[in-house]
Scaffold this motif. Structure first.
Motif, PDB file in Angstrom:
ATOM      1  N   TYR A  20       0.702  -1.262   0.429  1.00 19.84           N
ATOM      2  CA  TYR A  20      -0.060  -0.119   0.132  1.00 19.84           C
ATOM      3  C   TYR A  20       0.843   1.677   0.030  1.00 19.84           C
ATOM      4  O   TYR A  20       2.257   1.332   1.087  1.00 19.84           O
ATOM      5  N   ALA A  21       0.499   1.859  -0.965  1.00 19.45           N
ATOM      6  CA  ALA A  21       0.998   3.817  -0.800  1.00 19.45           C
ATOM      7  C   ALA A  21       0.461   4.238  -0.602  1.00 19.45           C
ATOM      8  O   ALA A  21      -0.684   4.998  -1.485  1.00 19.45           O
ATOM      9  N   ALA A  22       0.229   5.333  -0.231  1.00 23.17           N
ATOM     10  CA  ALA A  22      -0.523   6.638   0.661  1.00 23.17           C
ATOM     11  C   ALA A  22      -0.312   7.907  -0.859  1.00 23.17           C
ATOM     12  O   ALA A  22       0.672   7.743  -0.928  1.00 23.17           O
ATOM     13  N   ASP A  23      -0.771   8.582  -0.986  1.00 27.73           N
ATOM     14  CA  ASP A  23      -0.899   9.936  -2.016  1.00 27.73           C
ATOM     15  C   ASP A  23       0.458   9.259  -3.202  1.00 27.73           C
ATOM     16  O   ASP A  23       1.506  10.199  -2.886  1.00 27.73           O
ATOM     17  N   PHE A  24      -0.406   7.889  -3.466  1.00 29.02           N
ATOM     18  CA  PHE A  24       0.751   7.667  -5.383  1.00 29.02           C
ATOM     19  C   PHE A  24       0.402   8.853  -5.475  1.00 29.02           C
ATOM     20  O   PHE A  24       1.688   9.213  -6.926  1.00 29.02           O
ATOM     21  N   VAL A  25      -0.389   9.399  -5.769  1.00 26.56           N
ATOM     22  CA  VAL A  25      -0.696  10.463  -6.939  1.00 26.56           C
ATOM     23  C   VAL A  25      -1.105  12.086  -6.158  1.00 26.56           C
ATOM     24  O   VAL A  25      -1.382  11.419  -5.143  1.00 26.56           O
ATOM     25  N   SER A  26      -0.509  13.259  -6.596  1.00 23.75           N
ATOM     26  CA  SER A  26      -0.974  14.419  -6.158  1.00 23.75           C
ATOM     27  C   SER A  26      -2.477  14.866  -6.221  1.00 23.75           C
ATOM     28  O   SER A  26      -3.210  13.888  -7.523  1.00 23.75           O
ATOM     29  N   PRO A  27      -2.754  15.316  -5.820  1.00 17.12           N
ATOM     30  CA  PRO A  27      -4.579  15.768  -5.674  1.00 17.12           C
ATOM     31  C   PRO A  27      -4.537  16.301  -7.300  1.00 17.12           C
ATOM     32  O   PRO A  27      -5.890  16.605  -7.636  1.00 17.12           O
ATOM     33  N   GLU A  28      -3.849  17.041  -7.659  1.00 12.41           N
ATOM     34  CA  GLU A  28      -4.035  18.055  -9.109  1.00 12.41           C
ATOM     35  C   GLU A  28      -4.488  16.602 -10.257  1.00 12.41           C
ATOM     36  O   GLU A  28      -4.884  16.410 -11.046  1.00 12.41           O
ATOM     37  N   ALA A  29      -2.914  15.527  -9.576  1.00  8.43           N
ATOM     38  CA  ALA A  29      -3.747  14.916 -10.755  1.00  8.43           C
ATOM     39  C   ALA A  29      -4.175  13.672 -10.442  1.00  8.43           C
ATOM     40  O   ALA A  29      -5.557  13.605 -11.770  1.00  8.43           O
ATOM     41  N   GLU A  30      -4.675  13.356  -9.390  1.00 11.39           N
ATOM     42  CA  GLU A  30      -6.252  13.048  -9.247  1.00 11.39           C
ATOM     43  C   GLU A  30      -7.969  13.745  -9.384  1.00 11.39           C
ATOM     44  O   GLU A  30      -7.892  13.270 -10.629  1.00 11.39           O
ATOM     45  N   GLN A  31      -7.731  15.205  -9.330  1.00 11.59           N
ATOM     46  CA  GLN A  31      -8.301  15.844 -10.084  1.00 11.59           C
ATOM     47  C   GLN A  31      -8.633  15.474 -11.758  1.00 11.59           C
ATOM     48  O   GLN A  31      -9.933  15.400 -12.681  1.00 11.59           O
ATOM     49  N   GLU A  32      -7.450  15.543 -12.950  1.00 10.11           N
ATOM     50  CA  GLU A  32      -7.703  15.064 -13.797  1.00 10.11           C
ATOM     51  C   GLU A  32      -7.776  13.724 -13.980  1.00 10.11           C
ATOM     52  O   GLU A  32      -8.741  13.759 -15.298  1.00 10.11           O
TER      53      GLU A  32
END
Length: 191
Positions: A20-32
């Motif tokens: 498991y890896a928390a924060d694997f993508v940034s909030p900006e990447a998540e929204q995209e």
């Protein structure tokens, strides 16, 4: 002394092969990524004659529950290439993502107990939008051994080994809209 205590505490309840890896993508990447998934022609999940409440789109390959076999699906979209590169790096040398499943879970939607089809090897799941309880269970005689992973938004899990082959997994009904992108490697052909 530590080894003696470990003996009495028993094995970790976490399934072997689960990473498991928390924060694997940034909030900006998540929204995209959410924008891309939401724009797909998502269809209700088909399980033979039954229709699930979650909506999905498969790429690379999809499993046909009526024919009980894999079939080719549309190519994996280019917008997933940077994320796939990161997932493959997380998986380590030799990791090659060949199948992607994008899923939309509306409020109150989950997924029942199951194991992914044996055509696939390692499974990676990227949680987007809201957290979920990612539950695991395996038979322990007449009872079940259980483990729950709190999958936070933007986190990635990987199932391999026993977590993939022995344990079943499920997600109870979510309390807020959630998206996930599942990345799969292919199993070696059986000879």
């Amino acid at each position: 002394m530590t080894e003696q205590l470990a003996f009495f505490m028993g094995p970790s309840p976490e399934p072997e092969g689960l990473r498991y890896a928390a924060d694997f993508v940034s909030p900006e990447a998540e929204q995209e990524l959410i924008r891309h998934v939401a724009a797909l022609p998502l269809q209700p999940f088909q399980f033979g004659q039954y229709e699930g409440k979650r909506r999905v789109a498969s790429f690379g390959f999809s499993y046909d529950y009526t024919l009980r076999r894999l079939r080719e699906a549309k190519p994996i979209p280019d917008w997933l290439a940077p994320t796939i590169k990161e997932v493959e790096a997380f998986g380590g040398q030799g990791t090659l993502i060949r199948q992607v499943l994008c899923t939309e879970y509306d409020v109150g939607v989950g997924i029942g107990w199951h194991r992914d089809k044996p055509h696939f090897d390692r499974i990676f799941g990227l949680s987007l939008g809201s957290a979920c309880k990612f539950r695991f269970r395996r038979s322990a005689g007449e009872k079940w051994q259980r483990f729950t992973l709190d999958a936070a938004p933007r986190s990635l899990y990987m199932m391999s080994g026993a977590s993939r082959q022995v344990w079943e997994h499920s997600i109870p009904a979510v309390e807020a809209p959630r998206y996930s992108i599942t990345f799969r490697t292919m199993a070696e052909p059986r000879t």
